[in-house]
Structures are given as C-alpha cells and as structure tokens.
Write an enzyme that holds these catalytic residues in place. Structure first.
Site, PDB file in Angstrom:
ATOM      1  N   GLU A   1       0.712  -1.058  -0.073  1.00 34.68           N
ATOM      2  CA  GLU A   1      -0.074  -0.068   0.106  1.00 34.68           C
ATOM      3  C   GLU A   1       0.908   1.172  -0.265  1.00 34.68           C
ATOM      4  OE1 GLU A   1      -2.100  -0.614   3.589  1.00 34.68           O
ATOM      5  OE2 GLU A   1      -3.734  -2.067   2.675  1.00 34.68           O
TER       6      GLU A   1
ATOM      7  N   HIS B   1      -3.366   4.507  17.207  1.00 38.53           N
ATOM      8  CA  HIS B   1      -4.544   4.036  16.549  1.00 38.53           C
ATOM      9  C   HIS B   1      -4.674   2.669  17.257  1.00 38.53           C
ATOM     10  CE1 HIS B   1      -5.089   7.749  14.409  1.00 38.53           C
ATOM     11  NE2 HIS B   1      -3.980   7.590  13.984  1.00 38.53           N
TER      12      HIS B   1
ATOM     13  N   CYS C   1       7.247  -4.669  15.596  1.00 40.23           N
ATOM     14  CA  CYS C   1       6.944  -3.717  16.566  1.00 40.23           C
ATOM     15  C   CYS C   1       5.588  -4.182  17.074  1.00 40.23           C
ATOM     16  CB  CYS C   1       7.054  -2.176  15.972  1.00 40.23           C
ATOM     17  SG  CYS C   1       8.490  -1.891  15.510  1.00 40.23           S
TER      18      CYS C   1
ATOM     19  N   CYS D   1      -0.618   6.054  10.804  1.00 39.45           N
ATOM     20  CA  CYS D   1       0.620   5.469  11.115  1.00 39.45           C
ATOM     21  C   CYS D   1       0.407   4.097  11.869  1.00 39.45           C
ATOM     22  CB  CYS D   1       1.375   6.153  12.160  1.00 39.45           C
ATOM     23  SG  CYS D   1       2.054   7.535  11.390  1.00 39.45           S
TER      24      CYS D   1
ATOM     25  N   HIS E   1       9.824   6.044  20.660  1.00 42.19           N
ATOM     26  CA  HIS E   1       8.577   5.484  21.310  1.00 42.19           C
ATOM     27  C   HIS E   1       8.899   5.257  22.934  1.00 42.19           C
ATOM     28  CE1 HIS E   1       7.078   5.599  17.334  1.00 42.19           C
ATOM     29  NE2 HIS E   1       7.700   4.522  17.007  1.00 42.19           N
TER      30      HIS E   1
ATOM     31  N   CYS F   1       2.107  -1.929  15.739  1.00 40.90           N
ATOM     32  CA  CYS F   1       2.198  -1.761  14.165  1.00 40.90           C
ATOM     33  C   CYS F   1       1.494  -2.920  13.433  1.00 40.90           C
ATOM     34  CB  CYS F   1       3.525  -1.645  13.431  1.00 40.90           C
ATOM     35  SG  CYS F   1       3.729  -1.548  11.678  1.00 40.90           S
TER      36      CYS F   1
END
EC number: 2.1.1.192
Length: 344
Positions: A92, A287, A116, A330, A213, A119
C-alpha cells in the site's frame, strides 16, 4: 517471456541497455527523460528515438509501470492505494493532501520483520523486499503524481532492511537525470538498524526519522524488538557523529501511549537522551489495532508533553492524524489481500 522494467534503472544501467541494443550512447539520457520527467505510458511515446530503436527496446523491455489495483478514500481526503507487486504480493501507498503540500507514504517491503508491538504491518510477518522499480512505481503510477510535493518512506516495511534497493530508488528520485527532486522533499523513517543507518546517512542526503517511542531501553525493547540488536543509546551516539544542523533534518517519532510513556519522567528522560543532538520530536497519536493492549493518550496529555519538551529546548510537534477511517494512519498499513495470499 517476461520483459525487463525500465523504471528503476539508473543512467548507467540504461547506458548498458542502449549499448547492448546497438543504440547511440545519447539514447540512454533520452530514455531517462521520457521515464522520469515526461511521464510516458508506453515506449512508443519516446518519439525522439527512431522507430527501429523503439522496436528493439520493446522486444526486451517495458516501462515497468503498473497502475494501482484498488483504492480507498478517507473523509479527510487521504487516499490509500493498493499495488500488486507480483502474483501474490501486495503493498500500500498512502496519498495525503494538505493545503500547501501533498505527501505520499511509500512502502519498501511486503510485510516487515521488525514486529513492533503497535504496528499492524509487523503482524503480517515478512514476505518480500521490493525492488527499486516496485518502490518507484508507487510514485510513477500515482494518479495524483503531478500534485506531489513530498515523499516519506514510512509505509510497509523497514527501509534499512532493504537498503540497496531503497538507496537506488532515492538516487533516481534525486538525480538530475531522474526525477530531480531535492533531498529535502524526502524523509526515510527507520527503527534504526546498525548495519544500515550509517550507510544511509553517508550515501543519502534525505531527511531521517527514527522510531523512538520510549527513552528507556528495557521498555523500548518490549515495544520494538529491534532495540535488542541496536540500542537507542548506541544509535544516538552514532548520530552525534554527523551534522544535522544544515538542510538535512533529524527527527524522532514518538507514539504517545496512555499510561505507558506519557508522563513527565519520560519527557525528562527524552531531554537527557537527545541532549547534544540537533533534532526534533514528532508526537504521534496511537490508533488501536486488534489484539494489542495499548491505548492512545488524549490530546491534552500530548499537548502538555509537547509543551514541556519545547519549553526545555527540544522542538516538538504533534503530527496530524490522517486516514484513520480507511486504516491508513501510522501503524495501520495492513492489507487484507496480502493476508489472504499468505494463507493460500
């Protein structure tokens, strides 16, 4: 018999093509101009090549440009495009329009090895690395290509884990014979791999964004297993050997998780970790993804975190979140078609 794609070839490679086909030496630059500047859709459109030479070229090569096979549009204008890179492989790219700029988030791999915790792409596992052709095709075949102002290597995959092809694609993007973009228009994002980071810094002038992070190694390794191979402290020590005070920008990406890395102690440790580096921090809203017990911090918390860092001399922004409704934000790049292919 499959033909070789011209898109993704350097000028040196095009010179080898024209030499092998008995074409004049200057034809390589003509082909490069048609490919990267004039945006042709077929070899037949390369009208300053003789008909004979076009036929020779068509006998063994094609442009190597493939249109997206699907798309999803967000209410905020973001568009996610699905590209088929081989029979069973899909990636994508996300087009993000804004008032004064338009950015394309480009993938470098099918899936990702980094795993991760936050993700979605990493949950797929790793399938394949993309070629320079497949990386550049996300730009060349983009319907909004003429509106693009910026490219970010922040899509599916870890760019430094596919460094040869990524550097080749970036070279063509910035070369005078290629797209001729300024490196200031391109940002590569990475978890930070020991073997690739130094080489990227020394061979490319594009901006660099490091996924951080957490400033604490033990916690960062839980969120990002790559920490165990190359710690953030070692990475910062390496980065201090280079000058990021001029046109090249160094950023650290920081997803703010509720109750995990959003308190004052984390802000203070970030200041300590990044002291002496000419850099900025980008705060990112998390998210939620299936099966992951993490929650995004609220905007009030993120704003306080930003203000504390900025007031202590570390320039910090909150990145606007785009495309959440089409799973384009993200950490959310995961394709149903790829997952379906992996099961077959």
């Amino acid at each position: 018999m499959p033909k070789y794609p011209l898109l993704g070839m350097t000028l040196t490679e095009l010179q080898s093509v024209t030499k092998d086909l008995g074409m004049p030496a200057f034809a390589a630059k003509q082909i490069a101009s048609w490919l990267y500047d004039k945006k042709v859709t077929s070899i037949d459109e390369m009208t300053n090549l003789s008909l004979k030479h076009r036929e020779l070229l068509k006998g063994e090569y094609d442009l190597g440009i493939s249109a997206p096979v699907d798309e999803m549009r967000s209410v905020d204008g973001t568009v996610k495009y699905l590209y088929q890179v081989s029979d069973n492989h899909f990636v994508e790219a996300v087009y993000i329009p804004d008032e004064d700029r338009a950015t394309l988030c480009v993938s470098s791999q099918v899936g990702c090895k980094m795993n991760c915790k936050f993700c979605m792409t990493g949950k797929q596992g790793f399938t394949a690395s993309l070629t320079a052709n497949q990386i550049l095709n996300q730009i060349a075949a983009l319907p909004e290509r003429d509106k693009l102002t910026n490219v970010v290597m922040m899509g599916m995959g870890e760019p430094l884990d596919n460094l040869d092809e990524v550097l080749k694609a970036l070279h063509i993007l910035t070369a005078s014979y290629g797209y001729g973009w300024s490196p200031k228009r391109i940002t590569l994002s990475s978890v930070g791999l020991r073997k690739g980071l130094q080489r990227f810094i020394e061979e490319s002038e594009c901006h660099l964004a490091i996924s951080l992070h957490s400033p604490f190694p033990s916690q960062r390794s839980e969120l990002m297993p790559a920490e165990r191979a190359f710690s953030i402290k070692e990475m910062v020590d390496l980065l201090k050997n280079y000058d990021f005070s001029k046109q090249r920008r160094l950023s650290f990406e920081y997803i703010v998780f509720k109750g995990v890395n959003d308190s004052l102690i984390y802000a203070k440790e970030l200041l300590k970790l990044l002291r002496g580096l000419d850099c900025r921090v980008n705060l990112i809203r998390f998210h939620a993804i299936p099966g992951v017990d993490l929650e995004g911090a609220g905007m009030e918390t993120m704003t306080s975190f930003r203000d504390y860092l900025t007031s202590h001399g570390l320039f910090t922004t909150i990145r606007a979140s785009r495309g959440e409704d089409i799973f384009a934000a993200c950490g959310m790049l995961s394709t149903a078609k790829q997952e379906e292919s992996n099961k077959n």
